[in-house]
Design a protein around this motif. Structure first.
Motif, PDB file in Angstrom:
ATOM      1  N   ARG A   9      52.043  57.747  47.273  1.00 37.12           N
ATOM      2  CA  ARG A   9      52.130  57.342  45.205  1.00 37.12           C
ATOM      3  C   ARG A   9      53.270  57.935  44.641  1.00 37.12           C
ATOM      4  O   ARG A   9      53.652  59.356  45.437  1.00 37.12           O
ATOM      5  N   SER A  10      54.275  57.465  43.723  1.00 37.82           N
ATOM      6  CA  SER A  10      54.679  58.370  43.022  1.00 37.82           C
ATOM      7  C   SER A  10      55.037  57.469  41.359  1.00 37.82           C
ATOM      8  O   SER A  10      54.453  56.465  40.817  1.00 37.82           O
ATOM      9  N   CYS A  11      56.030  57.206  40.329  1.00 40.00           N
ATOM     10  CA  CYS A  11      56.636  57.025  39.534  1.00 40.00           C
ATOM     11  C   CYS A  11      57.346  56.068  39.789  1.00 40.00           C
ATOM     12  O   CYS A  11      58.728  56.325  40.868  1.00 40.00           O
ATOM     13  N   SER A  12      57.973  54.626  39.154  1.00 37.30           N
ATOM     14  CA  SER A  12      58.981  54.090  39.672  1.00 37.30           C
ATOM     15  C   SER A  12      60.964  54.664  38.637  1.00 37.30           C
ATOM     16  O   SER A  12      60.346  56.041  37.567  1.00 37.30           O
ATOM     17  N   GLU A  13      61.801  54.186  38.529  1.00 41.13           N
ATOM     18  CA  GLU A  13      62.685  55.319  38.337  1.00 41.13           C
ATOM     19  C   GLU A  13      62.711  55.350  36.700  1.00 41.13           C
ATOM     20  O   GLU A  13      62.999  53.877  36.175  1.00 41.13           O
ATOM     21  N   CYS A  14      63.574  56.446  36.116  1.00 37.89           N
ATOM     22  CA  CYS A  14      62.940  56.369  34.473  1.00 37.89           C
ATOM     23  C   CYS A  14      65.045  55.770  34.080  1.00 37.89           C
ATOM     24  O   CYS A  14      65.407  55.851  34.285  1.00 37.89           O
ATOM     25  N   ALA A  15      64.619  55.000  33.293  1.00 39.32           N
ATOM     26  CA  ALA A  15      65.921  54.629  33.080  1.00 39.32           C
ATOM     27  C   ALA A  15      66.074  54.645  30.860  1.00 39.32           C
ATOM     28  O   ALA A  15      64.604  54.466  30.547  1.00 39.32           O
ATOM     29  N   CYS A  16      67.330  54.087  30.513  1.00 37.17           N
ATOM     30  CA  CYS A  16      67.429  54.527  29.283  1.00 37.17           C
ATOM     31  C   CYS A  16      67.745  53.171  28.688  1.00 37.17           C
ATOM     32  O   CYS A  16      68.767  52.841  29.387  1.00 37.17           O
ATOM     33  N   GLY A  17      67.422  52.359  27.336  1.00 40.97           N
ATOM     34  CA  GLY A  17      68.136  51.367  26.735  1.00 40.97           C
ATOM     35  C   GLY A  17      69.795  51.380  26.528  1.00 40.97           C
ATOM     36  O   GLY A  17      69.946  52.706  26.584  1.00 40.97           O
ATOM     37  N   GLU A  18      69.991  50.542  26.022  1.00 42.73           N
ATOM     38  CA  GLU A  18      70.685  51.154  24.749  1.00 42.73           C
ATOM     39  C   GLU A  18      70.831  51.768  23.385  1.00 42.73           C
ATOM     40  O   GLU A  18      69.568  51.778  23.315  1.00 42.73           O
ATOM     41  N   LEU A  19      71.625  52.602  22.825  1.00 45.21           N
ATOM     42  CA  LEU A  19      71.701  53.389  21.757  1.00 45.21           C
ATOM     43  C   LEU A  19      71.757  52.253  20.859  1.00 45.21           C
ATOM     44  O   LEU A  19      72.320  51.693  20.410  1.00 45.21           O
ATOM     45  N   GLU A  20      70.508  52.970  19.873  1.00 39.56           N
ATOM     46  CA  GLU A  20      70.102  51.934  18.555  1.00 39.56           C
ATOM     47  C   GLU A  20      69.968  52.752  17.418  1.00 39.56           C
ATOM     48  O   GLU A  20      69.089  53.993  17.562  1.00 39.56           O
ATOM     49  N   GLY A  21      69.920  52.308  16.453  1.00 39.96           N
ATOM     50  CA  GLY A  21      69.817  52.523  14.907  1.00 39.96           C
ATOM     51  C   GLY A  21      70.382  54.115  14.827  1.00 39.96           C
ATOM     52  O   GLY A  21      69.844  55.063  13.747  1.00 39.96           O
ATOM     53  N   ALA A  22      71.480  54.575  15.204  1.00 32.43           N
ATOM     54  CA  ALA A  22      72.376  55.358  15.482  1.00 32.43           C
ATOM     55  C   ALA A  22      73.063  56.053  13.359  1.00 32.43           C
ATOM     56  O   ALA A  22      73.340  54.356  13.102  1.00 32.43           O
ATOM     57  N   SER A  23      73.107  56.745  12.800  1.00 31.98           N
ATOM     58  CA  SER A  23      73.507  56.221  11.324  1.00 31.98           C
ATOM     59  C   SER A  23      74.014  57.649  11.056  1.00 31.98           C
ATOM     60  O   SER A  23      73.222  58.839  11.833  1.00 31.98           O
ATOM     61  N   CYS A  24      74.794  57.450  10.129  1.00 29.90           N
ATOM     62  CA  CYS A  24      75.233  59.238   9.323  1.00 29.90           C
ATOM     63  C   CYS A  24      74.835  58.859   8.093  1.00 29.90           C
ATOM     64  O   CYS A  24      75.793  57.475   6.813  1.00 29.90           O
ATOM     65  N   THR A  25      74.929  59.997   6.918  1.00 27.04           N
ATOM     66  CA  THR A  25      75.493  59.831   5.756  1.00 27.04           C
ATOM     67  C   THR A  25      76.372  60.760   5.607  1.00 27.04           C
ATOM     68  O   THR A  25      75.652  61.983   5.454  1.00 27.04           O
ATOM     69  N   ILE A  26      76.999  60.415   3.892  1.00 30.55           N
ATOM     70  CA  ILE A  26      77.618  61.908   3.717  1.00 30.55           C
ATOM     71  C   ILE A  26      78.282  61.770   1.989  1.00 30.55           C
ATOM     72  O   ILE A  26      77.443  60.875   1.484  1.00 30.55           O
ATOM     73  N   MET A  27      78.138  63.073   1.920  1.00 29.42           N
ATOM     74  CA  MET A  27      78.719  63.209   0.363  1.00 29.42           C
ATOM     75  C   MET A  27      80.499  62.931   0.042  1.00 29.42           C
ATOM     76  O   MET A  27      80.754  64.177   0.966  1.00 29.42           O
ATOM     77  N   ALA A  28      80.893  61.980  -0.556  1.00 30.38           N
ATOM     78  CA  ALA A  28      81.816  61.684  -0.870  1.00 30.38           C
ATOM     79  C   ALA A  28      82.707  62.214  -2.190  1.00 30.38           C
ATOM     80  O   ALA A  28      81.601  61.454  -2.382  1.00 30.38           O
ATOM     81  N   SER A  29      83.222  63.281  -1.996  1.00 31.20           N
ATOM     82  CA  SER A  29      83.763  62.995  -3.626  1.00 31.20           C
ATOM     83  C   SER A  29      85.803  62.742  -4.192  1.00 31.20           C
ATOM     84  O   SER A  29      86.220  63.407  -2.583  1.00 31.20           O
TER      85      SER A  29
END
Length: 190
Positions: free
Chosen positions: A100-120
């Motif tokens: 008994r063990s676990c299958s290998e862990c993996a990650c999908g593509e990065l989604e939803g990254a965003s940023c907010t700036i104060m532009a002046s």
């Protein structure tokens, strides 16, 4: 009328997600084989003449059953078929193969990254006399009006918030099984 346009800031992703693998505790060793066996030899034994068998004395009174909970049996290593008159077959296991063990862990593509700036933007070169300030996100550009006849002297941008996004996890499913090993067969009289 003058206008000012600020493109939506881009989120720079420099690396993909990597799974965090915590070593799980070992699975509990709960074997499903609830019956246990204890083999008892009634006294000393000797080799049978002419072969490698073992001689065991017969019960003192033929036809009389052993004490409660005991049986008269022939022991065999491995999982074997029983023959007459020892037809009551019981197979016991000395150990278990735990895969008994676990299958290998993996990650999908990065989604939803965003940023907010104060532009002046400022009318002077020292960023002191503000003309326009606006919150701009990576999903929404900005377009605004500046006062007529005022030149742009400087500009600034300050990161207000960053959302690193997320990756969809996969794997970590249970695999393998607990299998009996090292069988022994007891062929007993009925």
């Amino acid at each position: 009328m003058q206008s000012l346009s600020i493109d939506a800031p881009a989120v720079l992703v420099t690396a993909a997600c990597t799974p965090r693998v915590d070593e799980p505790p070992p699975p509990p060793r709960l074997d499903p084989w609830q019956t246990r066996a204890l083999a008892c030899l009634p006294g000393a034994y000797t080799e049978c003449p002419g072969d490698r068998s073992t001689c065991m004395p017969s019960p003192e009174q033929p036809g009389v059953s052993p004490p409660g909970g005991f049986l008269t049996c022939i022991f065999h290593e491995g999982d074997v078929t029983c023959t007459d008159p020892y037809l009551d077959r019981h197979v016991f296991y000395g150990s278990a193969d735990d895969t008994r063990s676990c299958s290998e862990c993996a990650c999908g593509e990065l989604e939803g990254a965003s940023c907010t700036i104060m532009a002046s933007v400022y009318s002077d070169s020292a960023c002191a006399q503000t003309l326009v300030s606006a919150v701009v996100s990576s999903t929404t550009p900005f377009c605004g009006v500046t006062p007529p006849g005022v030149g742009l002297g400087s500009k600034s941008a300050e990161v207000v918030a960053v959302d690193p996004g997320a990756c969809t996890p996969s794997g970590g499913e249970p695999v393998g099984e607990l299998l009996p090993a090292a069988p022994s067969t007891f062929c007993c009289q009925v």
